[in-house]
Motif scaffolding. Structure first.
Motif, PDB file in Angstrom:
ATOM      1  N   ALA A   7       0.919  -1.092  -0.064  1.00 33.99           N
ATOM      2  CA  ALA A   7      -0.174   0.005  -0.144  1.00 33.99           C
ATOM      3  C   ALA A   7       0.842   1.102   0.145  1.00 33.99           C
ATOM      4  CB  ALA A   7      -0.977   0.092   1.306  1.00 33.99           C
ATOM      5  N   TYR A  40      -0.348  -1.070  -4.316  1.00 41.77           N
ATOM      6  CA  TYR A  40      -1.866  -0.553  -4.187  1.00 41.77           C
ATOM      7  C   TYR A  40      -1.661   0.942  -4.075  1.00 41.77           C
ATOM      8  CZ  TYR A  40      -6.654  -0.893  -2.050  1.00 41.77           C
ATOM      9  OH  TYR A  40      -7.935  -0.873  -1.700  1.00 41.77           O
ATOM     10  N   THR A  45      -2.953   4.379   3.211  1.00 44.77           N
ATOM     11  CA  THR A  45      -1.546   4.581   3.242  1.00 44.77           C
ATOM     12  C   THR A  45      -1.107   5.789   2.389  1.00 44.77           C
ATOM     13  OG1 THR A  45      -1.293   2.227   3.888  1.00 44.77           O
ATOM     14  CG2 THR A  45       0.790   3.714   3.260  1.00 44.77           C
ATOM     15  N   TYR A 133     -12.623  -3.308  -1.026  1.00 40.63           N
ATOM     16  CA  TYR A 133     -12.043  -2.792   0.044  1.00 40.63           C
ATOM     17  C   TYR A 133     -12.554  -2.719   1.294  1.00 40.63           C
ATOM     18  CZ  TYR A 133      -8.736   0.121   2.768  1.00 40.63           C
ATOM     19  OH  TYR A 133      -7.509   0.629   3.728  1.00 40.63           O
ATOM     20  N   ILE A 135     -12.737  -2.412   5.294  1.00 39.79           N
ATOM     21  CA  ILE A 135     -11.795  -1.960   6.495  1.00 39.79           C
ATOM     22  C   ILE A 135     -12.952  -1.528   7.475  1.00 39.79           C
ATOM     23  CG2 ILE A 135     -11.400   0.164   5.065  1.00 39.79           C
ATOM     24  CD1 ILE A 135      -8.697  -0.166   7.019  1.00 39.79           C
ATOM     25  N   LEU A 138     -12.444   1.385  10.067  1.00 40.32           N
ATOM     26  CA  LEU A 138     -12.605   2.750   9.577  1.00 40.32           C
ATOM     27  C   LEU A 138     -13.873   3.186   9.126  1.00 40.32           C
ATOM     28  CD1 LEU A 138      -8.665   3.212   8.479  1.00 40.32           C
ATOM     29  CD2 LEU A 138      -9.962   3.400  10.599  1.00 40.32           C
ATOM     30  N   LYS A 161     -10.069  -6.909  -0.239  1.00 38.74           N
ATOM     31  CA  LYS A 161      -8.962  -6.710   0.536  1.00 38.74           C
ATOM     32  C   LYS A 161      -9.506  -6.688   1.888  1.00 38.74           C
ATOM     33  CE  LYS A 161      -6.526  -2.508   1.476  1.00 38.74           C
ATOM     34  NZ  LYS A 161      -6.277  -2.746   2.840  1.00 38.74           N
ATOM     35  N   GLY A 185      -5.360  -7.742   4.963  1.00 40.19           N
ATOM     36  CA  GLY A 185      -4.837  -6.144   5.087  1.00 40.19           C
ATOM     37  C   GLY A 185      -4.236  -5.928   6.476  1.00 40.19           C
ATOM     38  N   PHE A 186      -4.095  -6.571   7.546  1.00 38.81           N
ATOM     39  CA  PHE A 186      -3.702  -6.254   8.623  1.00 38.81           C
ATOM     40  C   PHE A 186      -2.093  -7.044   8.531  1.00 38.81           C
ATOM     41  CE2 PHE A 186      -7.323  -5.111  11.079  1.00 38.81           C
ATOM     42  CZ  PHE A 186      -7.022  -3.622  11.193  1.00 38.81           C
ATOM     43  N   GLY A 203      -0.437  -4.176   2.223  1.00 34.16           N
ATOM     44  CA  GLY A 203      -0.027  -3.535   3.530  1.00 34.16           C
ATOM     45  C   GLY A 203       0.928  -2.242   3.200  1.00 34.16           C
ATOM     46  N   SER A 204       0.789  -1.350   4.605  1.00 35.00           N
ATOM     47  CA  SER A 204       1.699  -0.314   4.469  1.00 35.00           C
ATOM     48  C   SER A 204       3.115  -0.595   5.019  1.00 35.00           C
ATOM     49  CB  SER A 204       1.066   0.722   5.646  1.00 35.00           C
ATOM     50  OG  SER A 204       1.006   0.099   6.890  1.00 35.00           O
ATOM     51  N   ILE A 239       6.270  -3.407  13.872  1.00 37.26           N
ATOM     52  CA  ILE A 239       5.074  -2.745  13.511  1.00 37.26           C
ATOM     53  C   ILE A 239       4.619  -2.243  14.713  1.00 37.26           C
ATOM     54  CG2 ILE A 239       2.502  -3.076  13.095  1.00 37.26           C
ATOM     55  CD1 ILE A 239       3.595  -5.518  10.943  1.00 37.26           C
ATOM     56  N   LEU A 243       3.766   1.662  15.093  1.00 39.82           N
ATOM     57  CA  LEU A 243       2.239   2.177  15.326  1.00 39.82           C
ATOM     58  C   LEU A 243       2.311   3.070  16.697  1.00 39.82           C
ATOM     59  CD1 LEU A 243       0.227  -1.120  15.354  1.00 39.82           C
ATOM     60  CD2 LEU A 243      -0.188   0.990  13.671  1.00 39.82           C
ATOM     61  N   ILE A 247       1.856   5.587  12.430  1.00 44.64           N
ATOM     62  CA  ILE A 247       2.000   4.687  11.464  1.00 44.64           C
ATOM     63  C   ILE A 247       2.813   5.271   9.986  1.00 44.64           C
ATOM     64  CG2 ILE A 247      -0.310   4.594  10.834  1.00 44.64           C
ATOM     65  CD1 ILE A 247       1.527   1.628  10.228  1.00 44.64           C
ATOM     66  N   TYR A 248       2.030   6.296   9.725  1.00 43.49           N
ATOM     67  CA  TYR A 248       2.404   6.853   8.063  1.00 43.49           C
ATOM     68  C   TYR A 248       3.689   7.650   8.357  1.00 43.49           C
ATOM     69  CZ  TYR A 248      -2.249   5.012   7.325  1.00 43.49           C
ATOM     70  OH  TYR A 248      -3.529   4.500   7.194  1.00 43.49           O
TER      71      TYR A 248
HETATM   72  C1  HMN Z   1      -4.251   0.814   2.412  1.00 38.28           C
HETATM   73  O1  HMN Z   1      -5.633   1.039   1.869  1.00 38.28           O
HETATM   74  O2  HMN Z   1      -3.488   1.880   2.265  1.00 38.28           O
HETATM   75  C2  HMN Z   1      -4.180  -0.318   3.085  1.00 38.28           C
HETATM   76  O3  HMN Z   1      -4.096  -1.262   2.307  1.00 38.28           O
HETATM   77  C3  HMN Z   1      -4.244  -0.318   4.294  1.00 38.28           C
HETATM   78  C4  HMN Z   1      -3.777  -1.485   5.206  1.00 38.28           C
HETATM   79  O4  HMN Z   1      -4.849  -2.512   5.459  1.00 38.28           O
HETATM   80  C5  HMN Z   1      -3.279  -0.899   6.397  1.00 38.28           C
HETATM   81  N1  HMN Z   1      -4.290  -0.334   7.301  1.00 38.28           N
HETATM   82  C6  HMN Z   1      -4.182   0.813   7.823  1.00 38.28           C
HETATM   83  O5  HMN Z   1      -3.333   1.827   7.312  1.00 38.28           O
HETATM   84  C7  HMN Z   1      -5.440   1.265   8.189  1.00 38.28           C
HETATM   85  C8  HMN Z   1      -2.219  -1.699   7.270  1.00 38.28           C
HETATM   86  O6  HMN Z   1      -1.166  -2.136   6.460  1.00 38.28           O
HETATM   87  C9  HMN Z   1      -1.889  -1.240   8.577  1.00 38.28           C
HETATM   88  O7  HMN Z   1      -1.174   0.181   8.207  1.00 38.28           O
HETATM   89  C10 HMN Z   1      -0.813  -2.207   9.140  1.00 38.28           C
HETATM   90  O8  HMN Z   1      -1.412  -3.431   9.323  1.00 38.28           O
HETATM   91  C11 HMN Z   1      -0.567  -1.562  10.700  1.00 38.28           C
HETATM   92  O9  HMN Z   1      -1.562  -1.683  11.410  1.00 38.28           O
END
Ligand code: HMN
Length: 289
Positions: A7, A40, A45, A133, A135, A138, A161, A185-186, A203-204, A239, A243, A247-248
């Motif tokens: 991601a 992705y 992300t 997608y 999730i 969120l 996803k 996705g996690f 994933g991110s 991770i 976190l 995260i980002y």
């Molecule tokens: C996206 O849409 O950017 C990702 O695919 C989302 C992905 O599921 C991430 N979820 C979020 O950031 C909410 C995970 O990679 C996440 O960052 C990671 O598992 C840490 O919690």
């Protein structure tokens, strides 16, 4: 379309403008160093929901231009503005993106019929494949098995996803739909997703921890779950720290420490606290990121 998908992080400058050269570097790093199977683009992300339509298009264009056909590309086009979703979907399809993906519409309590019609409209108007997608943490939208039946009845809906920790539901879904693509996705739960038979992961953290995550996938393929779990422990040490620091922001800072210009996050997300840079440097060193 199976495998490990990053991601993609999007580099911004202090004024919220996309750093094109940085974006190209992040794409190259994912392909050449993290060796992922695909990207992705414009997901959570990528801070997608903070961007203008033009910025989203610029990102789709730049990523395709840099990646060419070397990896698979999925364009996340979901939007509360269905016209925007269709416009972006057409744009990405014309650029050659391998599939679209769209977040379930959120904020308003949409009925399932409305959600289904949203997906079918994007598919009909673009002709491309669609990866749902999901999730719920969120969006507040949890898709039931009967609802998956209805969505998957459209053969252009090629998968989901699955960013959720309901492994009972995941097992049921896998069992019922052996031929649809299911992506974990996690990242912190990758090993459990693989145990449940997912086809890949999006994933991110794969922006910085792709090789270790690939190892988890390979070990699971060889039924070496105990060893895979050991590697997941290591990934989760990373991770957990990421976190804790944000995260980002932290994923970008890791890339910045490594000399890749990942820029900063976009307002209203706060930027990385520079007093914590030492912690990130230590993380990079300790885990050979
Ligand atoms: C996206 O849409 O950017 C990702 O695919 C989302 C992905 O599921 C991430 N979820 C979020 O950031 C909410 C995970 O990679 C996440 O960052 C990671 O598992 C840490 O919690």
């Amino acid at each position: 379309m199976k495998g490990l998908f990053t991601a993609l992080l999007i580099p911004f400058d202090e004024n919220g403008q996309i750093k094109e050269e940085g974006l190209r570097q992040v794409v190259r790093h994912n392909i050449d160093v993290q060796k992922v199977d695909g990207l992705y683009v414009n997901g959570s992300t990528g801070e997608n929901f903070l961007l203008t339509t033009d910025q989203k298009k610029f990102i789709f264009e730049t990523v395709k231009d840099e990646a060419k056909d070397s990896v698979k590309l999925i364009a996340q086009v979901g939007s509360l503005n269905l016209e925007e979703a269709v416009e972006l979907g057409r744009f990405a399809t014309e650029l050659g993106y391998d599939s679209l993906s769209a977040v379930t519409p959120f904020y308003y309590p949409f009925t399932f019929e409305e959600i289904k019609s949203y997906y079918n409209t994007i598919i009909e108007e673009t002709g491309n494949d669609m990866i749902i997608y999901a999730i719920p943490a969120l969006t507040g939208v949890a898709i039931s098995m009967e609802q998956f039946d209805e969505l998957f009845a459209n053969e252009k809906v090629i998968g989901v996803k699955y960013t959720d920790s309901n492994f009972f539901a995941l097992e049921r879904l896998r069992n019922r739909y052996p031929d649809k693509l299911i992506y974990s996705g996690f990242d912190e739960m990758l090993v459990y997703g693989l145990l449940s038979g997912v086809d890949g992961a999006i994933g991110s953290t794969y922006n910085v921890n792709g090789l270790r995550s690939r190892r988890i996938m390979e070990l699971c393929e060889q039924n070496k779950f105990e060893e895979a779990y050991e590697v997941q422990h290591e990934a989760n040490d990373i991770i957990e720290k990421v976190l804790e620091l944000g995260i980002y922001q932290t994923l970008k800072e890791i890339l910045n420490v490594k000399g890749i210009d990942a820029g900063t996050t976009k307002n209203p997300l706060s930027s990385f606290d520079p007093s914590k840079r030492g912690k990130v440097e230590k993380l990079v060193e300790d885990f050979n990121l």
